[in-house]
Design an enzyme around this catalytic site. Structure first.
Site, PDB file in Angstrom:
ATOM      1  N   PRO A  28      27.990  39.371  33.850  1.00 47.98           N
ATOM      2  CA  PRO A  28      27.443  39.189  35.205  1.00 47.98           C
ATOM      3  C   PRO A  28      28.354  38.307  36.059  1.00 47.98           C
ATOM      4  CG  PRO A  28      25.821  38.615  33.510  1.00 47.98           C
ATOM      5  CD  PRO A  28      27.132  38.791  32.823  1.00 47.98           C
ATOM      6  N   GLU A  29      28.619  38.727  37.271  1.00 43.68           N
ATOM      7  CA  GLU A  29      29.361  37.907  38.216  1.00 43.68           C
ATOM      8  C   GLU A  29      28.401  37.473  39.323  1.00 43.68           C
ATOM      9  OE1 GLU A  29      33.358  38.640  39.164  1.00 43.68           O
ATOM     10  OE2 GLU A  29      33.672  40.091  37.574  1.00 43.68           O
TER      11      GLU A  29
END
Ligand code: ZN
Length: 285
Positions: A2-3
């Site tokens: 996840p960014e």
């Protein structure tokens, strides 16, 4: 992994579901998920029981939930973490690590993490900004992010521009995918020297970073990893509109040259060899 856009999507989803609810009980099902909570899992559960969630906030890829005690639950999703809202009678996920039940008997919050690089902790007195994450710079979508300070700090660095974008003490929330996308839009190769960028070039790069992140949030986050789903269980779909990342050998959407992949810090960088030429090595004086 996840960014920022994925984490922001989770934050928005959580906001709708947990603000104003009182925690009834917390069940820690795997000690590794609370390893950053030094007093241990039993303490983690104890201090949260009976507390009300006041907000869901984010700094870079960290989330925190300020509580009515003045403390906060701090969370990082790591490589594969998910925060899911589930009906209380839904079967447990295989990798369920922590469960929060609420007084209202409504949907419970579950921290699910296959690889357990993520984790939760309680930050004592951390409601406003947990001390554990105070060293992380603001991200460019934060209303208090200062463009002028960022541009000045970037140009003072003696490093490569992509490394600077990934430096959480300079700007947070920009991971490998979004760095490559912003550099493609700016027409800059990631190994360009930050101190050689002009002020306007640095400002343009920042604008591209902000655009890429904003578009990704609108699209619900990028999903390369089947493990990532947002709080409502839907995968993001920004990956369909990527221009550089993951497109090795495919034609650049601007000039048609095949996108190249280069090794970068145990990962890969993707760029267009024509639009983003490598910097020439400066001759020694
Ligand atoms: Zn190109």
């Amino acid at each position: 992994m996840p960014e920022l856009p994925e984490v922001e999507t989770v934050r928005q989803g959580l906001s709708r579901w947990v603000i104003g609810r009182r925690i009834h009980a917390v069940e820690v099902r795997h000690p590794r998920a609370v390893r950053r909570h030094a007093p241990g899992g039993a303490h983690f559960a104890d201090v949260l029981a009976g507390r009300k969630v006041l907000d869901v906030r984010r700094r870079g890829k960290y989330l925190w939930l300020p509580l009515d005690s003045g403390d906060a639950v701090v969370g990082h999703l790591g490589m594969s973490g998910q925060l899911l809202l589930q009906p209380t009678d839904a079967p447990d996920e295989t990798h369920l690590r922590v469960r929060f039940r609420f007084d209202d008997g409504g949907p419970e919050l579950r921290f699910v993490d296959q690889r357990t690089f993520g984790g939760l902790s309680v930050s004592e007195g951390g409601g406003t900004l947990p001390a554990e994450i105070a060293h992380i710079a603001r991200d460019p979508l934060d209303p208090e992010f200062s463009d002028a300070e960022f541009v000045a700090a970037l140009r003072r660095r003696r490093t490569e521009v992509k490394r600077a974008l990934l430096d959480q003490s300079l700007i947070s929330g920009v991971g490998n995918i979004y760095a490559d996308e912003a550099l493609w839009r700016a027409g800059l190769h990631g190994t360009r020297s930050t101190d050689a960028l002009t002020g306007p070039a640095a400002q343009r790069l920042l604008a591209h970073v902000r655009d890429v992140l904003g578009e990704a949030i609108t699209a619900g986050g990028t999903s390369f990893d089947a493990l990532y789903v947002n709080v409502n269980g839907e995968s993001g779909y920004f990956d369909r509109s990527l221009n550089a990342y993951g497109r090795e050998g495919q034609p650049c959407r601007r000039c048609g040259a095949p996108i190249r992949r280069e090794a970068f810090m145990n990962r890969s960088s993707y760029s267009c060899p024509r639009c983003q030429p490598r910097p020439r090595i400066k001759p020694r004086p």
